[in-house]
Design an enzyme around this catalytic site. Structure first.
Site, PDB file in Angstrom:
ATOM      1  N   TYR A   1     -17.471 -75.475 -87.477  1.00  0.00           N
ATOM      2  CA  TYR A   1     -18.063 -76.208 -86.352  1.00  0.00           C
ATOM      3  C   TYR A   1     -17.365 -77.559 -86.178  1.00  0.00           C
ATOM      4  O   TYR A   1     -16.870 -77.866 -85.090  1.00  0.00           O
ATOM      5  CB  TYR A   1     -19.554 -76.389 -86.615  1.00  0.00           C
ATOM      6  CG  TYR A   1     -20.330 -77.013 -85.479  1.00  0.00           C
ATOM      7  CD1 TYR A   1     -20.534 -76.331 -84.288  1.00  0.00           C
ATOM      8  CD2 TYR A   1     -20.882 -78.284 -85.617  1.00  0.00           C
ATOM      9  CE1 TYR A   1     -21.271 -76.899 -83.246  1.00  0.00           C
ATOM     10  CE2 TYR A   1     -21.627 -78.859 -84.583  1.00  0.00           C
ATOM     11  CZ  TYR A   1     -21.824 -78.156 -83.407  1.00  0.00           C
ATOM     12  OH  TYR A   1     -22.554 -78.718 -82.388  1.00  0.00           O
TER      13      TYR A   1
ATOM     14  N   THR B   1     -15.340 -69.297 -80.620  1.00  0.00           N
ATOM     15  CA  THR B   1     -16.082 -69.841 -79.475  1.00  0.00           C
ATOM     16  C   THR B   1     -15.573 -71.235 -79.140  1.00  0.00           C
ATOM     17  O   THR B   1     -15.349 -71.567 -77.971  1.00  0.00           O
ATOM     18  CB  THR B   1     -17.588 -69.893 -79.803  1.00  0.00           C
ATOM     19  OG1 THR B   1     -17.991 -68.581 -80.165  1.00  0.00           O
ATOM     20  CG2 THR B   1     -18.413 -70.378 -78.625  1.00  0.00           C
TER      21      THR B   1
ATOM     22  N   ARG C   1      -7.246 -73.875 -63.084  1.00  0.00           N
ATOM     23  CA  ARG C   1      -6.986 -72.963 -61.962  1.00  0.00           C
ATOM     24  C   ARG C   1      -7.753 -73.370 -60.713  1.00  0.00           C
ATOM     25  O   ARG C   1      -7.214 -73.355 -59.620  1.00  0.00           O
ATOM     26  CB  ARG C   1      -7.348 -71.529 -62.382  1.00  0.00           C
ATOM     27  CG  ARG C   1      -6.890 -70.468 -61.406  1.00  0.00           C
ATOM     28  CD  ARG C   1      -7.143 -69.077 -61.934  1.00  0.00           C
ATOM     29  NE  ARG C   1      -8.564 -68.788 -62.075  1.00  0.00           N
ATOM     30  CZ  ARG C   1      -9.364 -68.468 -61.076  1.00  0.00           C
ATOM     31  NH1 ARG C   1      -8.880 -68.372 -59.861  1.00  0.00           N
ATOM     32  NH2 ARG C   1     -10.636 -68.238 -61.284  1.00  0.00           N
TER      33      ARG C   1
HETATM   34  O1  LIG Z   1     -35.398 -77.857 -93.446  1.00  0.00           O
HETATM   35  C1  LIG Z   1     -34.547 -78.757 -93.461  1.00  0.00           C
HETATM   36  C2  LIG Z   1     -33.444 -78.804 -92.584  1.00  0.00           C
HETATM   37  C3  LIG Z   1     -32.555 -79.833 -92.692  1.00  0.00           C
HETATM   38  N1  LIG Z   1     -32.730 -80.818 -93.610  1.00  0.00           N
HETATM   39  C4  LIG Z   1     -31.816 -81.974 -93.679  1.00  0.00           C
HETATM   40  O2  LIG Z   1     -32.000 -82.727 -92.495  1.00  0.00           O
HETATM   41  C5  LIG Z   1     -30.771 -83.324 -92.077  1.00  0.00           C
HETATM   42  C6  LIG Z   1     -30.451 -82.921 -90.654  1.00  0.00           C
HETATM   43  O3  LIG Z   1     -30.150 -81.556 -90.632  1.00  0.00           O
HETATM   44  P1  LIG Z   1     -30.010 -80.696 -89.293  1.00  0.00           P
HETATM   45  O4  LIG Z   1     -29.751 -79.306 -89.724  1.00  0.00           O
HETATM   46  O5  LIG Z   1     -31.166 -80.931 -88.422  1.00  0.00           O
HETATM   47  O6  LIG Z   1     -28.762 -81.323 -88.523  1.00  0.00           O
HETATM   48  P2  LIG Z   1     -27.368 -81.896 -89.044  1.00  0.00           P
HETATM   49  O7  LIG Z   1     -27.440 -83.365 -88.844  1.00  0.00           O
HETATM   50  O8  LIG Z   1     -27.022 -81.437 -90.405  1.00  0.00           O
HETATM   51  O9  LIG Z   1     -26.365 -81.205 -88.056  1.00  0.00           O
HETATM   52  C7  LIG Z   1     -26.463 -81.410 -86.668  1.00  0.00           C
HETATM   53  O10 LIG Z   1     -25.683 -82.466 -86.337  1.00  0.00           O
HETATM   54  C8  LIG Z   1     -25.547 -82.829 -84.983  1.00  0.00           C
HETATM   55  C9  LIG Z   1     -25.403 -81.696 -84.031  1.00  0.00           C
HETATM   56  O11 LIG Z   1     -24.127 -81.623 -83.464  1.00  0.00           O
HETATM   57  C10 LIG Z   1     -25.810 -80.367 -84.515  1.00  0.00           C
HETATM   58  O12 LIG Z   1     -27.006 -80.051 -83.868  1.00  0.00           O
HETATM   59  C11 LIG Z   1     -26.038 -80.158 -85.962  1.00  0.00           C
HETATM   60  O13 LIG Z   1     -24.865 -79.677 -86.498  1.00  0.00           O
HETATM   61  C12 LIG Z   1     -29.747 -82.862 -93.087  1.00  0.00           C
HETATM   62  O14 LIG Z   1     -29.596 -83.851 -94.043  1.00  0.00           O
HETATM   63  C13 LIG Z   1     -30.351 -81.623 -93.718  1.00  0.00           C
HETATM   64  O15 LIG Z   1     -29.909 -81.377 -95.020  1.00  0.00           O
HETATM   65  C14 LIG Z   1     -33.806 -80.794 -94.488  1.00  0.00           C
HETATM   66  O16 LIG Z   1     -33.985 -81.678 -95.325  1.00  0.00           O
HETATM   67  N2  LIG Z   1     -34.676 -79.750 -94.386  1.00  0.00           N
END
Ligand SMILES: O=c1ccn([C@@H]2O[C@H](COP(=O)(O)OP(=O)(O)O[C@H]3OC[C@@H](O)[C@H](O)[C@H]3O)[C@@H](O)[C@H]2O)c(=O)[nH]1
Length: 425
Positions: free
Chosen positions: A236, A183, A197
Site C-alpha cells: 500500500y 490496483t 486521452r
Molecule cells: O483494533 C485495532 C485496530 C487498530 N489499532 C491500532 O490503531 C492505529 C490505527 O490503525 P488503523 O488500522 O485504523 O489505521 P492506520 O493508521 O494503521 O492506517 C491507515 O492510515 C491512513 C490511511 O491511508 C489508511 O486508511 C490506513 O492505512 C494503529 O496503531 C493500529 O495498530 C488497534 O489498536 N486496534
C-alpha cells in the site's frame, strides 16, 4: 201465492248472484295472496342476492387492498425521491468519474458531487465497496454505476477523475498484496492514460502512509517519509508512492493536470463492518460488549478526521490550481488508548480494554501539518471529534440492528500482523 213464488224466484236469483260474487271474491283473494307471495319471494331473493354480493365485494376488498398497497409502494419506489440536486448549466456541469465510488469515502464524495449537480460515473469492483452505499442514486439521470476493475483499461468521456480505487484498511490491503500493488500501479496508470486521452484532470487519493513510520512530526508535504519497502504495509505505502510518481511523470511528460491528496486517518458512516481499522473496530466492540483490542501499549498516536471534512477538502483541491501534494487531515492528535477510552465512554459501554501484541511496522506517531491546505485551499476540518464519533456510533448501531434482522453479525476483522510473522495468501 203469486207473491210467494215471486219471492222464491228473486231469492234464488240472489243466491246465485251471491255465490257468483263470493266466487269472484275468493278468486280475487287467492290472486292477491299469490301476488303477494310472488312479490315477497322476489324481494327475498333480491335481498339474498344483494347480501351475498356484498359479502363477495367485501371479500374481494380484503384481498385487493394489500395488493393496492403494494402497487402504491412500487409506484413510490419508481418515482423515488432522490436527495435534492442543484441545477447546473451545461457550462458548469462536469462529467466526473469516481473510481472506488461505492466505497466508504467514494460514496460520500459521490453524494456531494451529485448534490452539486454534476454527472457522476462510479466505477467499482466491489472488493471493499458496496452497492448499498450508492443505491439511493441508482436510476438518477445524472448517475451511472459501472462494475469494473481499474486494473483493466476504461474508455469513457469525462472532465474530472477522482481516483480513489484501492483497499485502504491495513487488513484489506494486506489480504492480497499483489492485487493491492496492481490496483495502485496498473490501475493508476490506466486512469492517467484515460486522463491524457480525454484531457481530464485527475486527483489521486494518496495517503499519509507515504510518510511510513515518520521521523518528523507533524508531517508536512515536503517530508519524504520513512517506509519499509519490503514490510507488510509496503504493498500500500509503496503502491501509493509510485502512484504519486506516475502522476508527476504524466504531468511533466504528457501535460496531464494532476492533483494529489495525502489523506490522513478518516472515519464515519459507511465504513464496512469488517473494515478492521481502529475506529470501526472499537465502536463495534464497545456496542457488542466485547473487549476493545489495543495493539501494543496504545501509546502510538493518530489524528482522525470526519469524512465530510475530507470530502470538502478533496473537492476544493480538485478545483484549485495546486498540483503539488496536499495533506488532508485533522491535526487533533490522541493516543490509541485515549481513543479506546473515549469511544467506550461515548457508547456507554462496560467493555474491557484488551492489550494485544503490536502490529508490524505500525507507525508510532502521525499527525498532519495542514498549513498548506489552509493557505492554498482555504480548507480546514470543522467537525469536532466527538460529534463525528457520535454519528459513526449511531451508524454502527443501526448496522448491527440491520445485520441482526438479517441474522448475520460479522465480527470485526483482526487487523494485526504480528511482528516477525510472515503472511501467506
Ligand atoms: O483494533 C485495532 C485496530 C487498530 N489499532 C491500532 O490503531 C492505529 C490505527 O490503525 P488503523 O488500522 O485504523 O489505521 P492506520 O493508521 O494503521 O492506517 C491507515 O492510515 C491512513 C490511511 O491511508 C489508511 O486508511 C490506513 O492505512 C494503529 O496503531 C493500529 O495498530 C488497534 O489498536 N486496534
Amino acid at each position: 201465492m203469486v207473491s210467494k213464488a215471486l219471492l222464491r224466484l228473486v231469492s234464488a236469483v240472489n243466491r246465485r248472484r251471491m255465490k257468483l260474487l263470493l266466487g269472484i271474491a275468493l278468486l280475487a283473494y287467492v290472486a292477491s295472496v299469490w301476488g303477494n307471495f310472488v312479490n315477497m319471494s322476489f324481494l327475498l331473493n333480491r335481498s339474498i342476492q344483494e347480501n351475498s354480493e356484498l359479502k363477495i365485494e367485501s371479500r374481494i376488498e380484503e384481498i385487493v387492498e394489500p395488493l393496492r398497497e403494494k402497487i402504491r409502494d412500487l409506484e413510490k419506489s419508481f418515482t423515488q425521491k432522490y436527495p435534492p440536486v442543484k441545477f447546473l448549466s451545461e457550462k458548469d456541469r462536469k462529467r466526473i468519474l469516481i473510481t472506488g465510488g461505492a466505497g466508504f469515502v467514494g460514496s460520500h464524495l459521490t453524494d456531494k458531487l451529485m448534490m452539486d449537480g454534476h454527472e457522476v460515473t462510479v466505477v467499482d469492483n466491489f472488493f471493499t465497496g458496496r452497492k448499498r452505499n450508492v443505491e439511493h442514486w441508482i436510476g438518477h439521470e445524472n448517475f451511472e454505476l459501472i462494475n469494473h476493475d481499474v486494473v483493466e483499461p476504461l474508455y469513457i468521456e469525462v472532465d474530472q477523475i477522482y481516483h480513489l480505487a484501492s483497499p485502504a484498511s491495513p487488513p484489506n490491503y494486506m489480504y492480497n498484496p499483489i492485487k493491492t500493488l496492481k490496483t495502485n500501479t496498473i490501475g493508476t496508470l490506466n486512469m492517467l492514460g484515460l486522463a491524457k486521452r480525454v484531457g481530464a484532470r485527475l486527483l489521486l487519493a494518496s495517503t499519509s502512509e507515504v510518510y511510513g513510520d515518520p521521523e518528523v512530526h507533524p508531517q508536512s508535504e515536503d517530508y519524504w517519509g520513512h517506509v519499509n519497502p519490503i514490510g507488510p504495509r509496503a504493498c500500500y505505502d509503496e503502491g501509493k508512492r509510485v502512484a504519486e510518481t506516475m502522476c508527476y511523470a504524466y504531468m511533466k511528460q504528457e501535460g496531464v493536470e494532476v492533483r494529489v491528496a495525502r489523506i490522513f486517518n478518516t472515519f464515519g458512516p459507511r465504513m464496512h463492518m469488517n473494515d478492521g481499522r481502529v475506529v470501526s473496530n472499537f465502536i463495534l466492540q464497545a456496542l457488542q460488549g466485547e473487549p476493545l483490542t489495543v495493539y501494543g501499549s496504545g501509546s502510538q498516536t493518530r489524528a482522525f478526521q470526519y469524512v465530510s471534512d475530507l470530502v470538502n477538502g478533496l473537492v476544493a483541491l480538485m478545483n484549485s490550481n495546486v498540483s503539488s501534494p496536499v495533506n488532508l487531515g485533522n491535526p487533533e492528535e490522541h493516543t490509541i488508548l485515549e481513543f479506546a477510552q473515549l469511544i467506550k465512554n461515548l457508547v456507554g459501554s462496560g467493555s474491557e480494554i484488551q492489550f494485544l501484541s503490536e502490529a508490524q511496522d505500525d507507525p508510532q506517531k502521525r499527525k498532519p501539518d495542514i498549513k498548506k491546505a489552509k493557505l492554498m485551499l482555504g480548507w480546514e476540518p470543522v467537525v469536532p471529534l466527538e460529534e463525528g464519533l457520535n454519528k459513526a456510533i449511531h451508524y454502527f448501531r443501526k448496522e448491527l440492528e440491520y445485520q441482526a434482522n438479517n441474522q448475520y453479525i460479522p465480527k470485526p476483522k483482526p487487523a494485526r500482523i504480528k511482528k516477525g510473522r510472515t503472511r501467506h495468501n
